[in-house]
Design an enzyme around this catalytic site. Structure first.
Site, PDB file in Angstrom:
ATOM      1  N   CYS A   1       0.815  -1.227   0.000  1.00  0.00           N
ATOM      2  CA  CYS A   1       0.000   0.000   0.000  1.00  0.00           C
ATOM      3  C   CYS A   1       0.842   1.269   0.000  1.00  0.00           C
ATOM      4  O   CYS A   1       0.319   2.355  -0.210  1.00  0.00           O
ATOM      5  CB  CYS A   1      -0.954  -0.008   1.177  1.00  0.00           C
ATOM      6  SG  CYS A   1      -2.004  -1.450   1.195  1.00  0.00           S
TER       7      CYS A   1
ATOM      8  N   HIS B   1      -3.284   6.881   2.395  1.00  0.00           N
ATOM      9  CA  HIS B   1      -3.742   5.577   1.919  1.00  0.00           C
ATOM     10  C   HIS B   1      -5.081   5.253   2.571  1.00  0.00           C
ATOM     11  O   HIS B   1      -5.243   5.375   3.792  1.00  0.00           O
ATOM     12  CB  HIS B   1      -2.701   4.506   2.259  1.00  0.00           C
ATOM     13  CG  HIS B   1      -3.201   3.120   2.037  1.00  0.00           C
ATOM     14  ND1 HIS B   1      -3.862   2.757   0.898  1.00  0.00           N
ATOM     15  CD2 HIS B   1      -3.159   2.015   2.830  1.00  0.00           C
ATOM     16  CE1 HIS B   1      -4.205   1.487   0.988  1.00  0.00           C
ATOM     17  NE2 HIS B   1      -3.785   1.017   2.152  1.00  0.00           N
TER      18      HIS B   1
ATOM     19  N   ASN C   1     -10.203  -0.558   0.233  1.00  0.00           N
ATOM     20  CA  ASN C   1      -8.746  -0.404   0.194  1.00  0.00           C
ATOM     21  C   ASN C   1      -8.240  -0.965  -1.137  1.00  0.00           C
ATOM     22  O   ASN C   1      -8.317  -2.171  -1.367  1.00  0.00           O
ATOM     23  CB  ASN C   1      -8.144  -1.162   1.386  1.00  0.00           C
ATOM     24  CG  ASN C   1      -6.628  -1.149   1.417  1.00  0.00           C
ATOM     25  OD1 ASN C   1      -5.980  -0.750   0.446  1.00  0.00           O
ATOM     26  ND2 ASN C   1      -6.057  -1.596   2.526  1.00  0.00           N
TER      27      ASN C   1
HETATM   28  N1  ACO Z   1     -18.034  -8.808   9.809  1.00  0.00           N
HETATM   29  C1  ACO Z   1     -18.494  -8.994  11.052  1.00  0.00           C
HETATM   30  N2  ACO Z   1     -17.700  -9.233  12.108  1.00  0.00           N
HETATM   31  C2  ACO Z   1     -16.388  -9.297  11.886  1.00  0.00           C
HETATM   32  C3  ACO Z   1     -15.829  -9.123  10.607  1.00  0.00           C
HETATM   33  C4  ACO Z   1     -16.709  -8.874   9.537  1.00  0.00           C
HETATM   34  N3  ACO Z   1     -16.282  -8.673   8.275  1.00  0.00           N
HETATM   35  N4  ACO Z   1     -14.483  -9.223  10.693  1.00  0.00           N
HETATM   36  C5  ACO Z   1     -14.198  -9.457  11.978  1.00  0.00           C
HETATM   37  N5  ACO Z   1     -15.346  -9.503  12.709  1.00  0.00           N
HETATM   38  C6  ACO Z   1     -15.511  -9.709  14.142  1.00  0.00           C
HETATM   39  C7  ACO Z   1     -14.312 -10.376  14.784  1.00  0.00           C
HETATM   40  O1  ACO Z   1     -14.419 -11.772  14.661  1.00  0.00           O
HETATM   41  C8  ACO Z   1     -14.412  -9.903  16.203  1.00  0.00           C
HETATM   42  O2  ACO Z   1     -15.391 -10.686  16.870  1.00  0.00           O
HETATM   43  P1  ACO Z   1     -15.180 -11.085  18.427  1.00  0.00           P
HETATM   44  O3  ACO Z   1     -15.148  -9.773  19.171  1.00  0.00           O
HETATM   45  O4  ACO Z   1     -16.389 -11.912  18.697  1.00  0.00           O
HETATM   46  O5  ACO Z   1     -13.885 -11.820  18.474  1.00  0.00           O
HETATM   47  C9  ACO Z   1     -14.988  -8.489  16.080  1.00  0.00           C
HETATM   48  O6  ACO Z   1     -15.591  -8.426  14.777  1.00  0.00           O
HETATM   49  C10 ACO Z   1     -13.961  -7.404  16.203  1.00  0.00           C
HETATM   50  O7  ACO Z   1     -12.884  -7.689  15.324  1.00  0.00           O
HETATM   51  P2  ACO Z   1     -11.582  -6.830  15.325  1.00  0.00           P
HETATM   52  O8  ACO Z   1     -10.569  -7.474  14.422  1.00  0.00           O
HETATM   53  O9  ACO Z   1     -11.183  -6.526  16.735  1.00  0.00           O
HETATM   54  O10 ACO Z   1     -12.104  -5.468  14.669  1.00  0.00           O
HETATM   55  P3  ACO Z   1     -11.341  -4.103  14.517  1.00  0.00           P
HETATM   56  O11 ACO Z   1     -12.159  -3.031  15.077  1.00  0.00           O
HETATM   57  O12 ACO Z   1      -9.897  -4.206  14.932  1.00  0.00           O
HETATM   58  O13 ACO Z   1     -11.325  -3.892  12.934  1.00  0.00           O
HETATM   59  C11 ACO Z   1      -9.916  -4.062  10.976  1.00  0.00           C
HETATM   60  C12 ACO Z   1     -10.657  -4.820  12.094  1.00  0.00           C
HETATM   61  C13 ACO Z   1     -10.939  -3.268  10.203  1.00  0.00           C
HETATM   62  C14 ACO Z   1      -9.221  -5.052  10.063  1.00  0.00           C
HETATM   63  C15 ACO Z   1      -8.880  -3.099  11.619  1.00  0.00           C
HETATM   64  O14 ACO Z   1      -8.065  -3.817  12.523  1.00  0.00           O
HETATM   65  C16 ACO Z   1      -7.996  -2.451  10.599  1.00  0.00           C
HETATM   66  O15 ACO Z   1      -8.414  -1.583   9.843  1.00  0.00           O
HETATM   67  N6  ACO Z   1      -6.677  -2.780  10.566  1.00  0.00           N
HETATM   68  C17 ACO Z   1      -5.747  -2.158   9.673  1.00  0.00           C
HETATM   69  C18 ACO Z   1      -5.835  -2.714   8.302  1.00  0.00           C
HETATM   70  C19 ACO Z   1      -4.939  -1.924   7.380  1.00  0.00           C
HETATM   71  O16 ACO Z   1      -4.717  -0.748   7.594  1.00  0.00           O
HETATM   72  N7  ACO Z   1      -4.389  -2.500   6.348  1.00  0.00           N
HETATM   73  C20 ACO Z   1      -3.565  -1.643   5.536  1.00  0.00           C
HETATM   74  C21 ACO Z   1      -2.580  -2.298   4.867  1.00  0.00           C
HETATM   75  S1  ACO Z   1      -3.243  -3.116   3.562  1.00  0.00           S
HETATM   76  C22 ACO Z   1      -1.947  -3.421   2.493  1.00  0.00           C
HETATM   77  O17 ACO Z   1      -0.774  -3.120   2.683  1.00  0.00           O
HETATM   78  C23 ACO Z   1      -2.346  -4.166   1.313  1.00  0.00           C
END
Ligand code: ACO
Length: 325
Positions: free
Chosen positions: A112, A252, A282
């Site tokens: 990214c 990004h 993304n």
């Molecule tokens: N739908 C419903 N529930 C979901 C989903 C979904 N799609 N995905 C995860 N959950 C659930 C999980 O299982 C978890 O359930 P639990 O509490 O029962 O265990 C709950 O939702 C919370 O999950 P978290 O992973 O804690 O959610 P979070 O608020 O951290 O959001 C996310 C996750 C969106 C991935 C976040 O961590 C994020 O944005 N991370 C950064 C990603 C990023 O910036 N990537 C950039 C680089 S990409 C590249 O280089 C190609």
């Protein structure tokens, strides 16, 4: 030092739109969860078009907008983490398809942050006089490397491409004021795709295996919110600008919450941090050129505007370019 300017910018996304509700039909997720946690409402998903196809659409539009012929391009760089093949590179495919017979071409891989790293290379080739005109593209078809069974990553990504033509401008002031690039390879396992294990025995037995996209979301989230403000600050310091001098921060588009957190940490108005992740998800290396071009088309980024482009992601990598458009 040579002066460099943006001659044209463009973007292209595949026609098919997949909404959060569409995803909820095929996996255990909901529009409410995706919007609340990421800001994404929909993404464009390619049907039949591969990374070079999207990149060629952008390349042809760049030529049309700039009035240049393909033969006037000296170098084509494509930033991508979803190339069509190990070889030929996506950039070589673009070069052949558009008939840029005088250009050499190669891809770069910085996930990214790829477009930021590609701009760095383009500006270095231009500044050294090794190229007079460079086409820089970020193109991704992430839908082909995503694990569609993994709701934690599948809902986040989309396909698209964007880019610009940069050229030597003997009269103007340089568009590239300063940059900051940093890589944290020790944390690379937080975000992986396309891992190709070595053979464990010879002759090989069975098919080669390639891993699909996998991410430790929490680790990447905290990396981004920690390192992006530092990278922007370092780049502004090098450019001898205050962060408050910057008109737009083109970050990004990985998660609207990350962007809001960066704005808050830097005590800057969120209005300076445009967001389009709601429409595209993304798109990795394509996300910044897509947003940049939208802002140019909307007349928000105009000649003289100060823009900080900042990317982060796989590697792990982070990078910022300070541009005077
Ligand atoms: N739908 C419903 N529930 C979901 C989903 C979904 N799609 N995905 C995860 N959950 C659930 C999980 O299982 C978890 O359930 P639990 O509490 O029962 O265990 C709950 O939702 C919370 O999950 P978290 O992973 O804690 O959610 P979070 O608020 O951290 O959001 C996310 C996750 C969106 C991935 C976040 O961590 C994020 O944005 N991370 C950064 C990603 C990023 O910036 N990537 C950039 C680089 S990409 C590249 O280089 C190609």
């Amino acid at each position: 030092m040579k002066k460099i300017k943006f001659r044209a910018s463009s973007h292209y996304v595949p026609k098919k739109i997949v909404t959060n509700d569409d995803l909820a039909q095929i996996m255990d997720t909901s529009d409410e969860w995706i919007q609340k946690r990421t800001g994404i409402k929909q993404r464009h998903i390619s049907q039949g078009e591969n990374t070079a196809d999207l990149s060629v659409k952008v390349a042809l539009d760049l030529l049309a907008k700039s009035g240049l012929s393909a033969k006037e391009i000296d170098l084509i760089i494509v930033a991508t983490m979803s190339p069509e093949a190990y070889t030929p590179s996506t950039a070589a495919l673009v070069q052949g398809e558009i008939g840029a017979s005088k250009a050499f071409a190669f891809d770069i891989s910085a996930a990214c942050s790829g477009y930021i790293y590609a701009l760095e290379m383009a500006s270095a080739y231009l500044a050294s006089g090794q190229a007079k005109r460079v086409m820089v593209l970020g193109g991704e078809v992430l839908s082909k490397i995503i694990d569609w069974q993994d709701r934690a990553t599948a809902v986040l990504f989309g396909d698209g491409a964007g880019g610009a033509i940069l050229e030597i401008d003997s009269d103007g002031t340089s568009a590239f004021l300063a940059s900051d690039l940093a890589t944290y390879g020790q944390d690379g396992q937080s975000l992986t795709a396309g891992i190709t294990p070595a053979l464990t025995s010879f002759p090989a037995n069975g098919e080669h295996k390639f891993s699909s996209f996998a991410m430790d979301g929490h680790a990447v989230y905290s990396f981004a919110t920690r390192e992006v403000p530092k990278s922007i600050q370092r780049a502004c310091d090098k450019a001898q600008l205050a962060v408050s001098d910057i008109d737009y921060f083109v970050l990004h588009q990985a998660n609207a919450r990350i962007i809001k957190s960066v704005a808050k940490k830097m005590q800057l108005p969120i209005e300076k941090f445009p967001i389009n992740i709601d429409r595209y998800g993304n798109t990795s290396a394509a996300s910044e050129p897509i947003l940049f071009d939208e802002l140019v088309q909307a007349g928000k980024i105009k000649p003289g505007s100060l823009v900080a482009l900042s990317g982060f992601g796989g590697g792990l990598t982070v990078g910022t370019q300070i541009i005077r458009y």
